[in-house]
Design an enzyme around this catalytic site. Structure first.
Site, PDB file in Angstrom:
ATOM      1  N   GLU A 287       0.818  -1.278   0.058  1.00  0.00           N
ATOM      2  CA  GLU A 287      -0.037   0.078   0.059  1.00  0.00           C
ATOM      3  C   GLU A 287       0.888   1.310   0.008  1.00  0.00           C
ATOM      4  O   GLU A 287       2.044   1.190   0.320  1.00  0.00           O
ATOM      5  CB  GLU A 287      -0.897   0.016   1.247  1.00  0.00           C
TER       6      GLU A 287
ATOM      7  N   GLU B  33       4.261  -0.726   1.310  1.00  0.00           N
ATOM      8  CA  GLU B  33       4.524  -0.751  -0.130  1.00  0.00           C
ATOM      9  C   GLU B  33       4.611  -2.204  -0.752  1.00  0.00           C
ATOM     10  O   GLU B  33       4.299  -2.514  -1.802  1.00  0.00           O
ATOM     11  CB  GLU B  33       5.884  -0.071  -0.743  1.00  0.00           C
TER      12      GLU B  33
END
Lengths: 354, 354
Positions: free
Chosen positions: B177, B322
Site C-alpha cells: 500500500e 509498499e
C-alpha cells in the site's frame, strides 16, 4: 599459528567508517523515509563499506559446505551414526540435501570440501574438493581434536578457498558444514572462548532427548578438562585446534581468508558461528565482513552471538546447518543491494520530502 | 456488506487438516532431522494445505500496491505532504520505489491500483489499474472514511483482482500500500477491532516526532468518537468503512478474494495487516491462507499481530510498507517450496536415520 596464517590475518583491515557514512547519505537520498528499510539498510551500508564501490553486490556467492567427522561421536553425543556425514556429502553433491535444493532455487554455487571425513576418499566430483587432513578429528573428551600443524593446514585450506573464490570473481562466501557430532565440538569452543558453562550452551543438536543433552554437557565438560591449557589460554588458534574439528577449522580459515580478500562472509548457524568465533578471536576486525544469518533453535547459539555482539538477520527456528540459513541471508543481501543500487532518489523521482 | 461480498466470503473454507498432516509426513521423510528447518517447514505445510497438491509453489506471485489518500492528513498526522501519494504511484510505475526494485530483483510482478488517490486520473500505464472510487477517504476524525456503498465497491475491486489473478495462473498475492496518512487510519482500525488504546498503537509512521505521535493518538481518539457506533459494533465491514480508506478496503477485498480462490496471501506491515485484520474479522478462516511477512518497527504492529495470534516470519526493523516486507516473505516461501518439492528422502539418498 604459522607464518602463512599470520600473513593472511594481517591483511584484514577494519571497515572503512567514511564509506559507511557515504552509504548512509546515499540511502537517505532514496525515495523512502530515512531508515525505513531497517536492517536492509544496515546491510547495504556494510556491503558498501566492504566493497568500497558502487554498485554493490552479494553475487556471485559461494556456499562452502565443509565436512568432517568427530571422534567424540563414540561417546554417544548424536542420535545419528557417524556414517551419515559421508552419506550427506553424497547427498549434497547429488542435489538432494536442503542446502543443495536451496542453492539451486536461487542460483548460488555450492562447493563441498572433505576436510576430515572418516571412511577414506570419495569418488571424484566437480563440486567436491578432496582435501582430507585426517580420518576425523580425535575425541576431544580425551585430548586435542587436532595437533597444531593439522589445524594450521585446515585453516590454510579454507583461506586458500577464499583466495581462489576472490580470483574467480566471487563476492561472498557462506560458511556451511556437515559433521555428525559437531554441535558437541561447537559447544566446547563456545565454552572455552566465552567462559560459558556447558549446561547453558548444550542443546539437542539433531535430536537428543533431555538425558542425551545432559550427557553431552558432561562430555563437553570433560573436553574442557582434557584440553584445560588451551581452554584457559584464550587463544583462538589453540582453542580451535584443541576443541574444534577439521570442517570447523576450514571454515575459520575461510572466514579469515574471505575478510582478507574483502569478501562478505555469511555465517550460518550454531557450528558455523563457532568457526567464525575462533576467527574473530584471532582477528576481531573480521566481524566487519560478517553477516550473521540467523539465530539457531539450538539453545546457546543466542548466547554465543551475544558474546560477539552479533545480531543475526533471521530467527526462523532453524537448526539444520549445512549453510541453509546463510542462503536465506544471501537472498536478503541481494535485496539490500537492489535497494542501494536501483532505487530512485527524491530528486530523480520528483517526490517531495518532509 | 452486500450480497456480492457475502458470496465471496462464503467460498472461504478452513485449511485442510489432513493435508497439513500429509505435508508433515513428507517433510519428516526428507534428509534432515525432523523439524530442523523450523518456520520454513511450517510454511511448506501451510502452502501444501492451501494448494492441495504437489509440487507446491509461491509463484507466480503478484504484489498489489493499492494507493489512496486520507482526508485526515489535513490534521497534520504525517510529516510528508499528501501529494507524495501520487508522486509515489509514478515512482512505483517507473521502477524507482523500493518495492519496484525488490520485485524486479526477484522476478515478482507488481501491479498498482488507484483506489482513491486525490488529484484526478493518472496517465495510463500497463501496470496501473485506475479504479478511483473517490478523491481520497474523508477525514475520519470527523466522520466515516467512506460510505458503505463505497466501501463495498472497494472490497469488490480487490476481490475482483484476486479472481483475475487466479484466472491468470497466479498462486500468491501480496498486500502492499501507499497512502500518506494511512498509519493513522490503520491505528484507528486496530483500536476498534481489538479494543486497544490509541496511545499504545500509534507510532511515528514516516517520521513524526514525539509531539506528532501524541497528536496522532489524540486524532485517532477523535476518529473513534466520531465513528463510535461502528467502532463499538465489532463488525469488520462497518469498522473498515468508518475508519479505513480506499487502499485499505481494496486490500481487505483482495485478501478475501485470494482466500476464496485458494491463493496465498502475503501480508506486509502495519497498514496491510490492518486491512487483513478487517478481512479476518469478517471471516477468521482467511487466516489459513495468510503468511505474515514481518513485524514492523512501527510500535503497535506487534500488538495487533498478537491479537490475531499471527506470527510474522521476519523482524528487520522495516517500516516502509509498499509490500516491501512481503517480497522478502515470498522469497522465503520459494525456499519452503524448494525444500518440500526437491529434497531427497532418507530412502532416496541412502542416508541412515537415527
Amino acid at each position: 599459528m604459522n607464518d602463512a596464517i599470520r600473513k593472511i590475518v594481517e591483511r584484514i583491515g577494519p571497515l572503512d567508517r567514511s564509506a559507511l557514512a557515504e552509504a548512509r547519505d546515499r540511502l537517505d537520498s532514496l525515495t523512502k523515509p530515512p531508515g525505513s528499510l531497517g536492517r536492509l539498510e544496515d546491510l547495504a551500508a556494510q556491503i558498501y563499506a566492504v566493497q568500497g564501490k558502487s554498485p554493490i553486490a552479494a553475487d556471485p556467492a559461494l556456499v562452502v559446505v565443509a565436512a568432517g567427522d568427530h571422534g567424540v561421536t563414540a561417546r554417544g553425543v548424536s542420535p545419528f551414526p557417524q556414517e551419515v556425514t559421508r552419506q550427506m556429502v553424497a547427498n549434497f553433491l547429488s542435489g538432494g540435501a536442503a542446502v543443495s535444493a536451496m542453492c539451486r532455487e536461487v542460483g548460488v554455487d555450492l562447493m563441498v570440501v572433505d576436510a576430515g571425513c572418516a571412511g577414506g576418499e570419495f569418488a571424484e566430483h566437480e563440486k567436491l574438493l578432496q582435501a582430507k587432513i585426517a580420518e576425523g578429528a580425535a575425541d576431544i573428551s580425551r585430548g586435542p581434536a587436532m595437533n597444531r600443524e593439522q589445524c594450521a593446514r585446515a585453516l590454510a585450506l579454507g583461506a586458500g578457498m577464499a583466495d581462489r573464490a576472490q580470483a574467480g570473481g566471487v563476492r561472498s562466501v557462506a560458511l556451511g558444514e556437515m559433521g555428525i557430532g559437531n554441535t558437541t565440538s561447537a559447544a566446547a569452543l563456545y565454552c572455552a572462548l566465552f567462559g560459558l558453562d556447558p549446561r547453558e550452551i548444550c542443546g539437542p543438536g539433531t535430536g537428543l532427548d533431555r538425558e542425551g543433552v545432559a550427557l553431552k554437557a558432561r562430555i563437553v565438560g570433560e573436553a574442557l578438562e582434557a584440553n584445560a591449557g588451551a581452554a584457559a589460554s584464550g587463544d583462538g588458534f589453540e582453542i580451535l585446534a584443541s576443541l574444534g574439528g577439521y570442517e570447523i577449522a576450514v571454515l575459520a580459515g575461510l572466514a579469515l581468508g574471505a575478510a582478507a580478500n574483502d569478501l562478505l562472509v555469511f555465517v550460518d548457524g550454531y557450528i558455523a558461528t563457532a568457526a567464525f568465533a575462533c576467527a574473530w578471536r584471532v582477528k576481531p576486525e573480521a566481524k566487519g565482513y560478517a553477516i550473521f544469518a540467523h539465530t539457531s533453535a539450538e539453545p546457546g547459539h543466542a548466547k554465543a552471538l551475544e558474546a560477539m555482539n552479533a545480531k543475526p538477520l533471521l530467527d526462523l527456528g532453524m537448526r539444520l546447518g549445512e549453510g541453509t540459513g546463510a542462503v536465506l541471508a544471501i537472498q536478503l543481501a541481494r535485496q539490500a543491494c537492489a535497494i542501494f543500487n536501483n532505487m530512485a532518489t527524491f530528486e530523480q523521482a520528483g517526490v517531495s520530502g518532509k
